[in-house]
Design a protein around this motif. Sequence first.
Motif, mmCIF file in Angstrom:
data_model
loop_
_atom_site.group_PDB
_atom_site.id
_atom_site.type_symbol
_atom_site.label_atom_id
_atom_site.label_comp_id
_atom_site.label_asym_id
_atom_site.label_seq_id
_atom_site.Cartn_x
_atom_site.Cartn_y
_atom_site.Cartn_z
ATOM 1 N N TYR A 110 0.854 -1.187 0.000
ATOM 2 C CA TYR A 110 0.000 0.000 0.000
ATOM 3 C C TYR A 110 0.883 1.228 0.000
ATOM 4 O O TYR A 110 2.025 1.182 0.447
ATOM 5 C CB TYR A 110 -0.969 0.004 1.195
ATOM 6 C CG TYR A 110 -0.291 0.099 2.538
ATOM 7 C CD1 TYR A 110 -0.071 1.327 3.151
ATOM 8 C CD2 TYR A 110 0.121 -1.045 3.209
ATOM 9 C CE1 TYR A 110 0.548 1.423 4.381
ATOM 10 C CE2 TYR A 110 0.739 -0.960 4.444
ATOM 11 C CZ TYR A 110 0.944 0.269 5.033
ATOM 12 O OH TYR A 110 1.563 0.365 6.257
ATOM 13 N N TYR A 123 -5.231 6.107 0.756
ATOM 14 C CA TYR A 123 -4.225 5.093 0.430
ATOM 15 C C TYR A 123 -4.666 4.299 -0.788
ATOM 16 O O TYR A 123 -5.848 4.273 -1.129
ATOM 17 C CB TYR A 123 -4.019 4.124 1.600
ATOM 18 C CG TYR A 123 -3.218 4.725 2.718
ATOM 19 C CD1 TYR A 123 -1.832 4.617 2.743
ATOM 20 C CD2 TYR A 123 -3.840 5.419 3.746
ATOM 21 C CE1 TYR A 123 -1.090 5.185 3.764
ATOM 22 C CE2 TYR A 123 -3.108 5.987 4.767
ATOM 23 C CZ TYR A 123 -1.732 5.865 4.771
ATOM 24 O OH TYR A 123 -0.994 6.423 5.772
ATOM 25 N N ILE A 125 -4.121 0.330 -2.301
ATOM 26 C CA ILE A 125 -3.575 -1.018 -2.161
ATOM 27 C C ILE A 125 -3.124 -1.440 -3.553
ATOM 28 O O ILE A 125 -3.860 -1.287 -4.529
ATOM 29 C CB ILE A 125 -4.635 -1.986 -1.602
ATOM 30 C CG1 ILE A 125 -4.983 -1.594 -0.164
ATOM 31 C CG2 ILE A 125 -4.131 -3.427 -1.674
ATOM 32 C CD1 ILE A 125 -6.089 -2.422 0.455
#
Length: 170
Positions: A110, A123, A125
Amino acid sequence: MKKLLLLAGLLLAGTVAQAQSSAEVQALTRRLNELARDPDEPATEIRATLSNCHFTEVIRKYRTAGSGESGNFQVSHQKNGADWAVKSDDKVEFELRLGVEWSQVTSLTYVPAHNDKKDRHYYEIKIKRQPPGKSDSTTLEMPVYTTDEAVVRDLVQRLEKVRRSCGAKG
């Protein structure tokens, strides 16, 4: 008799572990889908599906009033453990479907991300796939709309557990 009881106990333990694992995968999928929803983009949906050692990400942009009309189309491709599809119809302006077999995923990571237009941090992934016998790789990215790194780290660890349970590389 003891062997029969032992065998029954092992079968029951396996069934309980499988049900517990299935419940964990369902909970993980729900959490991923909650966090992939961008509150500033209600017409866009990002959904993950985890099933049969396969990860699928679907990105949909729904038609809104005044978005105009376009023709229906659908294109898809499936080969060597990966798949993708693009389509449009009366309700969906655009849909992109990406899938990968967990056994071909070489890393789950991430990274922090930033939307400059909205000055918002979140964020992503990253799921890196490398097919057997190939030197090239592809990376799927899934946004996770939270600023809490611990939450994202936990999601990636739980995804890694699913990946490893499917006999993944690395």
